[in-house]
Design a protein around this motif. Structure first.
Motif, PDB file in Angstrom:
ATOM      1  N   ILE A  20       4.273   6.186  -9.367  1.00 44.35           N
ATOM      2  CA  ILE A  20       5.030   5.071  -8.777  1.00 44.35           C
ATOM      3  C   ILE A  20       6.163   5.717  -7.991  1.00 44.35           C
ATOM      4  CG2 ILE A  20       6.357   2.990  -9.268  1.00 44.35           C
ATOM      5  CD1 ILE A  20       4.871   3.134 -12.103  1.00 44.35           C
ATOM      6  N   ARG A  21       6.185   5.485  -6.672  1.00 47.39           N
ATOM      7  CA  ARG A  21       7.153   6.203  -5.845  1.00 47.39           C
ATOM      8  C   ARG A  21       7.708   5.310  -4.750  1.00 47.39           C
ATOM      9  NH1 ARG A  21       5.091  11.497  -2.886  1.00 47.39           N
ATOM     10  NH2 ARG A  21       3.911   9.913  -1.766  1.00 47.39           N
ATOM     11  N   LEU A  22       9.011   5.456  -4.543  1.00 48.11           N
ATOM     12  CA  LEU A  22       9.708   4.714  -3.509  1.00 48.11           C
ATOM     13  C   LEU A  22       9.990   5.647  -2.337  1.00 48.11           C
ATOM     14  CD1 LEU A  22      11.047   1.974  -2.836  1.00 48.11           C
ATOM     15  CD2 LEU A  22      13.133   2.844  -3.914  1.00 48.11           C
ATOM     16  N   SER A  23       9.660   5.199  -1.110  1.00 45.37           N
ATOM     17  CA  SER A  23       9.885   6.025   0.073  1.00 45.37           C
ATOM     18  C   SER A  23      10.199   5.129   1.261  1.00 45.37           C
ATOM     19  CB  SER A  23       8.650   6.888   0.374  1.00 45.37           C
ATOM     20  OG  SER A  23       7.514   6.064   0.626  1.00 45.37           O
ATOM     21  N   ARG A  24      10.531   5.741   2.391  1.00 45.15           N
ATOM     22  CA  ARG A  24      10.758   4.978   3.599  1.00 45.15           C
ATOM     23  C   ARG A  24       9.425   4.518   4.170  1.00 45.15           C
ATOM     24  NH1 ARG A  24      15.214   2.650   3.817  1.00 45.15           N
ATOM     25  NH2 ARG A  24      14.719   2.211   5.996  1.00 45.15           N
ATOM     26  N   GLU A  25       9.426   3.381   4.855  1.00 39.85           N
ATOM     27  CA  GLU A  25       8.207   2.785   5.374  1.00 39.85           C
ATOM     28  C   GLU A  25       7.508   3.674   6.388  1.00 39.85           C
ATOM     29  OE1 GLU A  25       5.132   0.455   5.540  1.00 39.85           O
ATOM     30  OE2 GLU A  25       6.832  -0.058   4.284  1.00 39.85           O
ATOM     31  N   ASP A  26       8.264   4.575   7.071  1.00 35.12           N
ATOM     32  CA  ASP A  26       7.632   5.405   8.089  1.00 35.12           C
ATOM     33  C   ASP A  26       6.835   6.558   7.505  1.00 35.12           C
ATOM     34  OD1 ASP A  26       9.727   6.869   7.140  1.00 35.12           O
ATOM     35  OD2 ASP A  26      10.716   7.189   9.068  1.00 35.12           O
ATOM     36  N   VAL A  27       6.862   6.722   6.148  1.00 37.91           N
ATOM     37  CA  VAL A  27       6.027   7.723   5.496  1.00 37.91           C
ATOM     38  C   VAL A  27       4.679   7.098   5.215  1.00 37.91           C
ATOM     39  CG1 VAL A  27       5.740   9.203   3.476  1.00 37.91           C
ATOM     40  CG2 VAL A  27       8.013   8.858   4.451  1.00 37.91           C
ATOM     41  N   VAL A  28       3.631   7.622   5.867  1.00 36.47           N
ATOM     42  CA  VAL A  28       2.304   7.022   5.754  1.00 36.47           C
ATOM     43  C   VAL A  28       1.558   7.638   4.586  1.00 36.47           C
ATOM     44  CG1 VAL A  28       0.097   6.641   6.917  1.00 36.47           C
ATOM     45  CG2 VAL A  28       2.228   6.624   8.239  1.00 36.47           C
ATOM     46  N   SER A  29       1.023   6.798   3.725  1.00 38.99           N
ATOM     47  CA  SER A  29       0.184   7.274   2.620  1.00 38.99           C
ATOM     48  C   SER A  29      -0.912   6.269   2.382  1.00 38.99           C
ATOM     49  CB  SER A  29       1.006   7.456   1.330  1.00 38.99           C
ATOM     50  OG  SER A  29       1.524   6.228   0.914  1.00 38.99           O
ATOM     51  N   SER A  30      -2.008   6.747   1.802  1.00 34.05           N
ATOM     52  CA  SER A  30      -3.161   5.881   1.581  1.00 34.05           C
ATOM     53  C   SER A  30      -2.980   5.079   0.305  1.00 34.05           C
ATOM     54  CB  SER A  30      -4.433   6.739   1.467  1.00 34.05           C
ATOM     55  OG  SER A  30      -5.533   5.946   1.112  1.00 34.05           O
ATOM     56  N   THR A  31      -3.120   3.763   0.395  1.00 34.04           N
ATOM     57  CA  THR A  31      -2.981   2.919  -0.794  1.00 34.04           C
ATOM     58  C   THR A  31      -4.190   2.021  -0.990  1.00 34.04           C
ATOM     59  OG1 THR A  31      -1.797   1.280   0.539  1.00 34.04           O
ATOM     60  CG2 THR A  31      -0.461   2.865  -0.672  1.00 34.04           C
ATOM     61  N   GLY A  32      -5.303   2.382  -0.318  1.00 29.88           N
ATOM     62  CA  GLY A  32      -6.514   1.585  -0.480  1.00 29.88           C
ATOM     63  C   GLY A  32      -6.571   0.476   0.540  1.00 29.88           C
ATOM     64  N   ALA A  33      -7.702  -0.248   0.551  1.00 27.27           N
ATOM     65  CA  ALA A  33      -7.898  -1.331   1.502  1.00 27.27           C
ATOM     66  C   ALA A  33      -6.936  -2.475   1.221  1.00 27.27           C
ATOM     67  CB  ALA A  33      -9.343  -1.828   1.423  1.00 27.27           C
ATOM     68  N   VAL A  34      -6.574  -3.198   2.290  1.00 26.23           N
ATOM     69  CA  VAL A  34      -5.617  -4.290   2.148  1.00 26.23           C
ATOM     70  C   VAL A  34      -6.105  -5.327   1.165  1.00 26.23           C
ATOM     71  CG1 VAL A  34      -4.493  -6.185   3.367  1.00 26.23           C
ATOM     72  CG2 VAL A  34      -4.661  -3.933   4.454  1.00 26.23           C
ATOM     73  N   GLY A  35      -7.382  -5.671   1.228  1.00 28.73           N
ATOM     74  CA  GLY A  35      -7.940  -6.674   0.329  1.00 28.73           C
ATOM     75  C   GLY A  35      -7.801  -6.296  -1.128  1.00 28.73           C
ATOM     76  N   GLU A  36      -8.025  -4.989  -1.423  1.00 33.14           N
ATOM     77  CA  GLU A  36      -7.922  -4.512  -2.798  1.00 33.14           C
ATOM     78  C   GLU A  36      -6.481  -4.597  -3.283  1.00 33.14           C
ATOM     79  OE1 GLU A  36      -9.379  -0.644  -2.204  1.00 33.14           O
ATOM     80  OE2 GLU A  36     -11.482  -1.209  -2.126  1.00 33.14           O
ATOM     81  N   VAL A  37      -5.544  -4.169  -2.426  1.00 35.43           N
ATOM     82  CA  VAL A  37      -4.138  -4.208  -2.805  1.00 35.43           C
ATOM     83  C   VAL A  37      -3.696  -5.645  -3.035  1.00 35.43           C
ATOM     84  CG1 VAL A  37      -1.806  -3.708  -2.022  1.00 35.43           C
ATOM     85  CG2 VAL A  37      -3.617  -2.050  -1.606  1.00 35.43           C
ATOM     86  N   ASP A  38      -4.120  -6.563  -2.161  1.00 33.55           N
ATOM     87  CA  ASP A  38      -3.735  -7.957  -2.290  1.00 33.55           C
ATOM     88  C   ASP A  38      -4.280  -8.575  -3.574  1.00 33.55           C
ATOM     89  OD1 ASP A  38      -3.790  -8.851   1.249  1.00 33.55           O
ATOM     90  OD2 ASP A  38      -2.288  -7.851   0.026  1.00 33.55           O
ATOM     91  N   GLN A  39      -5.476  -8.181  -3.982  1.00 30.94           N
ATOM     92  CA  GLN A  39      -6.043  -8.695  -5.224  1.00 30.94           C
ATOM     93  C   GLN A  39      -5.201  -8.255  -6.419  1.00 30.94           C
ATOM     94  OE1 GLN A  39     -10.148  -7.577  -5.559  1.00 30.94           O
ATOM     95  NE2 GLN A  39     -10.771  -8.694  -3.723  1.00 30.94           N
ATOM     96  N   LEU A  40      -4.789  -7.012  -6.430  1.00 32.27           N
ATOM     97  CA  LEU A  40      -3.937  -6.528  -7.512  1.00 32.27           C
ATOM     98  C   LEU A  40      -2.588  -7.242  -7.488  1.00 32.27           C
ATOM     99  CD1 LEU A  40      -4.631  -2.691  -7.357  1.00 32.27           C
ATOM    100  CD2 LEU A  40      -5.381  -4.283  -9.121  1.00 32.27           C
ATOM    101  N   ARG A  41      -2.038  -7.417  -6.294  1.00 28.22           N
ATOM    102  CA  ARG A  41      -0.755  -8.111  -6.155  1.00 28.22           C
ATOM    103  C   ARG A  41      -0.858  -9.530  -6.709  1.00 28.22           C
ATOM    104  NH1 ARG A  41       1.233 -11.765  -2.620  1.00 28.22           N
ATOM    105  NH2 ARG A  41       3.513 -11.775  -2.268  1.00 28.22           N
ATOM    106  N   ALA A  42      -1.924 -10.240  -6.334  1.00 27.33           N
ATOM    107  CA  ALA A  42      -2.100 -11.617  -6.795  1.00 27.33           C
ATOM    108  C   ALA A  42      -2.227 -11.675  -8.317  1.00 27.33           C
ATOM    109  CB  ALA A  42      -3.336 -12.230  -6.134  1.00 27.33           C
ATOM    110  N   PHE A  43      -2.927 -10.704  -8.885  1.00 26.74           N
ATOM    111  CA  PHE A  43      -3.117 -10.678 -10.338  1.00 26.74           C
ATOM    112  C   PHE A  43      -1.785 -10.469 -11.051  1.00 26.74           C
ATOM    113  CE2 PHE A  43      -3.742  -8.400 -14.327  1.00 26.74           C
ATOM    114  CZ  PHE A  43      -4.662  -9.212 -14.970  1.00 26.74           C
ATOM    115  N   TYR A  44      -1.039  -9.451 -10.636  1.00 27.89           N
ATOM    116  CA  TYR A  44       0.178  -9.096 -11.357  1.00 27.89           C
ATOM    117  C   TYR A  44       1.333 -10.050 -11.089  1.00 27.89           C
ATOM    118  CZ  TYR A  44      -1.866  -4.774 -13.075  1.00 27.89           C
ATOM    119  OH  TYR A  44      -2.660  -3.863 -13.737  1.00 27.89           O
ATOM    120  N   LEU A  45       1.314 -10.763  -9.978  1.00 26.83           N
ATOM    121  CA  LEU A  45       2.381 -11.724  -9.717  1.00 26.83           C
ATOM    122  C   LEU A  45       2.143 -13.061 -10.405  1.00 26.83           C
ATOM    123  CD1 LEU A  45       3.341 -11.113  -5.972  1.00 26.83           C
ATOM    124  CD2 LEU A  45       4.498 -10.332  -8.050  1.00 26.83           C
ATOM    125  N   ASP A  46       0.967 -13.231 -10.982  1.00 31.63           N
ATOM    126  CA  ASP A  46       0.634 -14.461 -11.702  1.00 31.63           C
ATOM    127  C   ASP A  46       1.046 -14.306 -13.167  1.00 31.63           C
ATOM    128  OD1 ASP A  46      -0.407 -16.703 -12.862  1.00 31.63           O
ATOM    129  OD2 ASP A  46      -2.488 -16.349 -12.233  1.00 31.63           O
TER     130      ASP A  46
END
Length: 218
Positions: A96-122
């Motif tokens: 788990i890491r905090l960085s500036r937005e201009d640092v590009v890193s791979s976090t998986g497909a948008v759909g996959e990330v959104d599914q996890l976000r929806a799950f954990y925010l519920d």
């Protein structure tokens, strides 16, 4: 007190806990610019000055799940808030890491990330039947979690198992995992949470090899 009043009280208590956790988690992340894994984040939240999480039984998934869910709920809330100020929060059990937005890193497909976000925010997912929790853990550790792990998550998992790079085969992963678990066994002075971390890394690598190498029987 009626059942409705009891539920309302529990909901308010949970929201209050989330507020305190959000402050603590952000502070801890800023004090660890290279990142921190989930288990060490939980330990930091248990220690002074925070002491926001009690004793955690890492050997029992149904006892660990509510703590895991609440921490990741806070992380996804923070990710949305910090993005507005140009900061990026990468979220994975292994890093788990905090960085500036201009640092590009791979976090998986948008759909996959959104599914996890929806799950954990519920917050209704905070409490799940024991059978559902064990099924989730079985799916994760068997590599059937339903998503392709991000490259950084795979690399972090390889580091946890002691590889200096992504191994060439899943056989290498299995050999290294078994050896690491034996060394971390409590009978040899190891800790249960260390084995939990090894299990998470093994699950990530198993999912990686299952989904990227067709015809490979795992």
């Amino acid at each position: 007190m009626s059942q409705l009043d009891t539920q309302t009280h529990q909901d308010e208590k949970l929201r209050f806990q989330v507020q305190h956790l959000s402050i603590a988690v952000e502070r801890i992340l800023r004090e660890n610019p290279l990142g921190i894994n989930e288990l060490n984040l939980i330990k930091a939240l248990q220690r002074p000055p925070w002491e926001l999480i009690g004793t955690v039984n890492y050997a029992e998934p149904d006892k660990l799940y509510p703590v895991h869910f609440l921490v990741f709920h806070v992380l996804y809330r923070l990710r949305d808030q910090l993005a507005q100020s140009g900061e990026r929060l990468s979220i994975s059990p292994l890093l788990i890491r905090l960085s500036r937005e201009d640092v590009v890193s791979s976090t998986g497909a948008v759909g996959e990330v959104d599914q996890l976000r929806a799950f954990y925010l519920d917050l209704s997912k905070y409490q799940l039947p024991e059978s559902s929790i064990f099924q989730m853990m079985d799916d994760f550790w068997s590599g059937r979690a339903g998503r392709q792990p991000a490259r950084q998550e795979v690399n972090d998992a390889a580091d946890v198992l002691g590889f200096g790079h992504l191994p060439d085969s899943f056989e290498d992963v299995k050999y290294r995992f078994r050896r690491a678990v034996m060394q971390a066994h409590p009978d040899r002075g190891g800790e249960t949470e260390t084995i939990q971390n090894l299990n998470q890394a093994f699950g990530v690598l198993k999912a990686h090899f299952r989904q990227t190498r067709t015809g490979n029987t795992l």
